[in-house]
Design a protein around this motif. Structure first.
Motif, PDB file in Angstrom:
ATOM      1  N   GLY A 195       0.816  -1.213   0.000  1.00  0.00           N
ATOM      2  CA  GLY A 195       0.000   0.000   0.000  1.00  0.00           C
ATOM      3  C   GLY A 195       0.843   1.253   0.000  1.00  0.00           C
ATOM      4  O   GLY A 195       0.533   2.229  -0.699  1.00  0.00           O
ATOM      5  N   THR A 196       1.930   1.237   0.770  1.00  0.00           N
ATOM      6  CA  THR A 196       2.818   2.402   0.829  1.00  0.00           C
ATOM      7  C   THR A 196       3.549   2.597  -0.491  1.00  0.00           C
ATOM      8  O   THR A 196       3.893   3.727  -0.854  1.00  0.00           O
ATOM      9  CB  THR A 196       3.815   2.246   1.984  1.00  0.00           C
ATOM     10  N   ALA A 197       3.794   1.512  -1.218  1.00  0.00           N
ATOM     11  CA  ALA A 197       4.399   1.617  -2.544  1.00  0.00           C
ATOM     12  C   ALA A 197       3.402   2.120  -3.578  1.00  0.00           C
ATOM     13  O   ALA A 197       3.789   2.519  -4.676  1.00  0.00           O
ATOM     14  CB  ALA A 197       4.970   0.267  -2.979  1.00  0.00           C
ATOM     15  N   LEU A 198       2.119   2.085  -3.222  1.00  0.00           N
ATOM     16  CA  LEU A 198       1.073   2.632  -4.085  1.00  0.00           C
ATOM     17  C   LEU A 198       0.788   4.091  -3.761  1.00  0.00           C
ATOM     18  O   LEU A 198       0.593   4.925  -4.644  1.00  0.00           O
ATOM     19  CB  LEU A 198      -0.224   1.825  -3.914  1.00  0.00           C
ATOM     20  N   LYS A 199       0.725   4.381  -2.465  1.00  0.00           N
ATOM     21  CA  LYS A 199       0.418   5.721  -1.960  1.00  0.00           C
ATOM     22  C   LYS A 199       0.946   5.756  -0.530  1.00  0.00           C
ATOM     23  O   LYS A 199       0.830   4.768   0.197  1.00  0.00           O
ATOM     24  CB  LYS A 199      -1.097   5.952  -1.969  1.00  0.00           C
TER      25      LYS A 199
END
Length: 458
Positions: A195-199
């Protein structure tokens, strides 16, 4: 470490024993919502994705706009072409690239508008799939089936779900919350890392685990989750940082240098309130200081509330407060950011009427923003009126989010779990079950045996 949810999962989850009818009903409702999101973009889809039409018809989407502006429409894709720069984290850029390659394969030579529409359609299909999976996962977390239905049909999802790729980090965050509910901390950390790599915002969920770890003086689950999150993020980011450091770093430089977003309180001040009061605009540097400073204070407040509460708050309650604080204080806020809060509000504050009132406000906020952008761009005679509506919509959105957070804080300080708020029969939390905070239920005993003595959730 206890999740403090007061709800059980797995075979005993609220929707675990329902028939296939419920599952397919939720799939159908989620698809319907995304179909409405597509139909709302029909004016742009049929006429034009540029100029004043996206604002006049409230059909704007970043997807076709970026497909043209980044050069993807000409076959130049982020991480595949050195001159294609996209201001998003790695995984969002890869999704943009993958769907771009698909759209390019479908029609490499066509009109600009048709190519943009094909790219938009390809992304809507993938976003619809993401929303369907999100709703199905959410159905395993809610306190009663009707809350999954309400979430699946959320009006704000229909209004903003296809503006950008934000439904993808929503999916990974809900998956992480389900893992935490089942005490699968490493897998939950993997989802948070994705998720952090997405946003960046899913990283904030770790703040809820920090509060509970400090409260219970049990840091094993937090350590495992944080380590899995960091390693997953590094595994995704490092290869692309080495492959194309210019593209990889563009997101970070763009984020630090950009000014206030249209839907933020800082933009309202700069464009409407400061001129009205004869005061100066806030610079990007000043906005950064205010945004980060106020958000840090909010996080301290959440920590204090979590430690002083008579019973352990749930991860969802704490996560809602942290993410909402980020939403309200951040210098960048776009209408689609409401998607971040939809599952968290349903899980932390399951009140259907309250949820729907908030959703109506957010839809009004979405419509008011684009109506003001049209009036401002076209310099229509109604610009003054729409400026007033725009300011009111942004402030109303902030008030609504703050009100939900205030009610959630009240629940926490009164020791109320989401099941209590929803009027359901509450299950015992670990602190209720025994003075030591251990779960004495049969499921808790099985869970402790399975995890070799870990403290489990209720």
């Amino acid at each position: 470490m206890s999740t403090g949810t007061g709800a059980v999962v797995g075979t005993e989850a609220p929707l675990g024993n329902t028939s296939r009818f419920w599952t397919w009903s939720l799939v159908g409702l989620a698809v319907w919502t995304m179909a409405v999101a597509w139909f709302l973009r029909l004016p742009c889809h049929q006429m034009k994705w540029s100029g004043n039409i996206p604002y006049q018809g409230a059909c704007y989407s970043d997807l076709p706009t970026l497909y043209k502006s980044t050069g993807m429409i000409d076959g130049s894709f982020p991480y595949l072409s050195p001159d294609a720069l996209l201001e998003y984290p790695v995984l969002q850029s890869l999704i943009a690239t993958l769907t771009g390659v698909i759209a390019w394969a479908i029609t490499p030579v066509t009109s600009v508008h048709v190519a943009q529409s094909i790219y938009f359609d390809v992304n809507v299909v993938t976003l619809a799939a993401a929303w369907v999976v999100t709703v199905l996962l959410l159905s395993r977390l809610v306190v009663a089936p009707r809350y999954a239905v309400v979430a699946a049909l959320a009006p704000a999802v229909a209004a903003t779900g296809v503006i950008n790729w934000d439904l993808w980090p929503v999916l990974t965050t809900v998956a992480a919350l389900l893992c935490f509910r089942r005490d699968r901390w490493i897998l939950g950390g993997v989802f948070l890392g994705l998720g952090t790599a997405l946003k960046l915002w899913p990283f904030l969920i770790l703040g809820a685990l920090i509060v509970l770890a400090l409260r219970r003086r049990e840091f094993g689950p937090l350590f495992r989750t944080a380590l899995a999150t960091a390693l997953t993020w590094l595994a995704v980011n490092v290869p692309f940082m080495l492959l194309d450091p210019t593209q990889w770093g563009y997101f970070w430089s763009f984020s630090s240098e950009r000014g206030a977003g249209f839907s933020s309180v800082y933009h309202v001040w700069n464009r409407a309130l400061a001129p009205a009061f004869g005061m100066g605009e806030l610079s990007p540097h000043t906005i950064n200081l205010i945004a980060y400073g106020v958000f840090a204070l909010c996080c301290v407040g959440v920590l204090v509330i979590g430690l002083l509460a008579p019973k352990a708050p749930t991860i969802e309650q704490l996560s809602l407060l942290i993410v909402a604080a980020f939403v309200v204080t951040n210098k960048v806020y776009s209408p689609q950011f409401v998607l971040w809060l939809v599952p968290l509000v349903i899980l932390a504050r399951p009140r259907i009427v309250e949820f729907l009132v908030w959703q109506v406000i957010e839809v009004f906020h979405w419509f008011a923003i684009f109506s003001w952008l049209y009036a401002n761009g076209a310099q229509t005679p109604t610009l003054g009126m729409w400026t007033t509506v725009y300011v009111g919509a942004v402030l109303l959105h902030v008030v609504a989010v703050v009100a939900i957070c205030g009610a959630t804080v009240g629940d926490i300080l009164r020791g109320r779990a989401p099941r209590d708020v929803a009027g359901e029969a509450a299950n015992l939390s670990p602190e209720q079950a025994s003075p030591g905070g251990l779960d004495s239920s049969a499921e808790g005993v099985r869970g402790r045996n399975r995890r070799q003595g870990e403290v489990t959730h209720g």
